[in-house]
Design a protein around this motif. Sequence first.
Motif, short mmCIF file in Angstrom:
data_model
loop_
_atom_site.label_atom_id
_atom_site.label_comp_id
_atom_site.label_asym_id
_atom_site.label_seq_id
_atom_site.Cartn_x
_atom_site.Cartn_y
_atom_site.Cartn_z
N MET A 168 -0.17 -33.24 -104.85
CA MET A 168 -0.80 -31.94 -105.07
C MET A 168 -2.13 -32.16 -105.79
O MET A 168 -2.37 -33.21 -106.38
N LEU A 169 -2.96 -31.14 -105.77
CA LEU A 169 -4.19 -31.16 -106.56
C LEU A 169 -3.90 -30.52 -107.91
O LEU A 169 -3.39 -29.40 -107.98
N ALA A 170 -4.21 -31.23 -108.98
CA ALA A 170 -4.04 -30.71 -110.34
C ALA A 170 -5.40 -30.35 -110.91
O ALA A 170 -6.33 -31.16 -110.87
N VAL A 171 -5.53 -29.13 -111.45
CA VAL A 171 -6.78 -28.67 -112.05
C VAL A 171 -6.46 -28.06 -113.41
O VAL A 171 -5.32 -27.67 -113.67
N PRO A 172 -7.45 -27.96 -114.31
CA PRO A 172 -7.21 -27.31 -115.60
C PRO A 172 -6.86 -25.83 -115.41
O PRO A 172 -7.24 -25.22 -114.41
N LYS A 173 -6.16 -25.25 -116.37
CA LYS A 173 -5.74 -23.85 -116.28
C LYS A 173 -6.92 -22.89 -116.21
O LYS A 173 -6.80 -21.79 -115.65
N ASN A 174 -8.07 -23.28 -116.76
CA ASN A 174 -9.24 -22.40 -116.75
C ASN A 174 -10.20 -22.72 -115.61
O ASN A 174 -11.34 -22.27 -115.60
N HIS A 175 -9.75 -23.48 -114.62
CA HIS A 175 -10.59 -23.90 -113.50
C HIS A 175 -10.88 -22.72 -112.57
O HIS A 175 -10.11 -21.75 -112.52
N LYS A 178 -7.99 -21.47 -110.41
CA LYS A 178 -6.74 -21.22 -111.14
C LYS A 178 -5.87 -20.14 -110.53
O LYS A 178 -4.66 -20.10 -110.78
N THR A 179 -6.45 -19.25 -109.72
CA THR A 179 -5.66 -18.16 -109.12
C THR A 179 -5.19 -18.48 -107.71
O THR A 179 -4.47 -17.70 -107.10
N GLN A 180 -5.60 -19.63 -107.17
CA GLN A 180 -5.27 -19.98 -105.80
C GLN A 180 -4.05 -20.90 -105.74
O GLN A 180 -3.75 -21.63 -106.68
N THR A 181 -3.35 -20.84 -104.61
CA THR A 181 -2.21 -21.73 -104.38
C THR A 181 -2.53 -22.83 -103.38
O THR A 181 -1.81 -23.81 -103.29
N LYS A 182 -3.63 -22.64 -102.63
CA LYS A 182 -4.05 -23.62 -101.64
C LYS A 182 -5.57 -23.80 -101.72
O LYS A 182 -6.29 -22.90 -102.14
N VAL A 183 -6.02 -24.98 -101.28
CA VAL A 183 -7.45 -25.26 -101.28
C VAL A 183 -7.75 -26.20 -100.12
O VAL A 183 -6.88 -26.96 -99.69
N ARG A 184 -8.98 -26.13 -99.61
CA ARG A 184 -9.39 -27.02 -98.52
C ARG A 184 -10.27 -28.14 -99.08
O ARG A 184 -10.90 -28.00 -100.13
N LEU A 185 -10.30 -29.26 -98.36
CA LEU A 185 -11.09 -30.40 -98.80
C LEU A 185 -12.56 -30.05 -99.01
O LEU A 185 -13.20 -30.52 -99.96
N CYS A 186 -13.09 -29.21 -98.14
CA CYS A 186 -14.51 -28.87 -98.22
C CYS A 186 -14.86 -28.14 -99.52
O CYS A 186 -16.03 -28.12 -99.93
N ILE A 258 -2.07 -27.11 -117.00
CA ILE A 258 -2.48 -27.59 -115.68
C ILE A 258 -2.00 -26.61 -114.60
O ILE A 258 -0.89 -26.09 -114.67
N HIS A 259 -2.86 -26.39 -113.62
CA HIS A 259 -2.51 -25.56 -112.46
C HIS A 259 -2.51 -26.47 -111.23
O HIS A 259 -3.39 -27.32 -111.08
N THR A 260 -1.52 -26.32 -110.34
CA THR A 260 -1.44 -27.18 -109.16
C THR A 260 -1.61 -26.37 -107.88
O THR A 260 -1.18 -25.21 -107.80
#
Length: 306
Positions: A168-175, A178-186, A258-260
């Motif tokens: 999974m992709l891990a990002v900081p909680k304030n990224h 932070k509100t998304q559940t999916k993301v694209r490579l671009c 952390i948000h994933t």
Amino acid sequence: MDFEWIKLFLMLAEYESFSEVAEQNYTSQSSVSKKIKKLEEQIGAPLFERTAKGTQLSHEGKIFYDYAQKMMGLYHQGMNAISQESNPHHKALTIGSTSLYGEHLLAPLIHQYQQFYPDQTIHIQINHSQETVDQLNQSKIDLAIVSGYIPYDRQLFDSYLLGSDHFMLAVPKNHRLKTQTKVRLCDLKNETFIVKGRDSALYHHIVKQIKAVDPDFKVEKMQAINHQNTILSAVSYGLGVAIVSQLALEKNQFQDTIHTLEIEDVQLYREVICLFPQKLAPYQAHLIHFLKENHPRILANPIQEP
């Protein structure tokens, strides 16, 4: 001829990187280089060529490669035979694993196994993946639980697929994500990625999977940290984002910071395998049979069959 030279030769042929071989053997590049040079001097021919793509086998090296594999195979078969002959009533089992698989997989495995075989003694050796495979080669452990991309001698060992560990992709909680559940490579091309390092086998495994989907994807900013929990800590403090194993995320202490997210246009995973000798002693065969029969109950999510 020193068998350590042969081992280093085979590893260098696999990794095509002196630095990676040095890292896996906890030594310096100069030490690896000197031993390869001694092997070349004894054989009387250059075994490797340095090219723009890395360190690759020379014509002579390709010829020697098959013989080197057979030499190591015979050596380890002899060591296994002597070990079994000198310990005919040996009952203790030793399982080798990485810290991640050891923490998440071995405890439930041993717990269930000893319900059936309470008198069986089981020892655990925790090391890096390549060192674990090396210990299996040297008959210091009975079986190994490692990532499927780690090279091993298929003439000596069989493998059993336990499942797959997804990333999974891990990002900081304030990224910003932070509100998304999916993301694209671009959407990630301007991010700072925290990785284990360009020389790590895991890094190359993930890059290979990404490049298969998006050959043009390139990380502009990167920070190398060679410890999984430290990577998660760095993400929690906002130093960057990281592609992290679900197993590592399952019980980490940074869940509140952390948000994933799932990377939706590429499936990132690694196979988790059990390696064991082709010629098994009875006490080894019992555990392998038990593992094959029971691993779906032992391995809880997120390990899943690919």
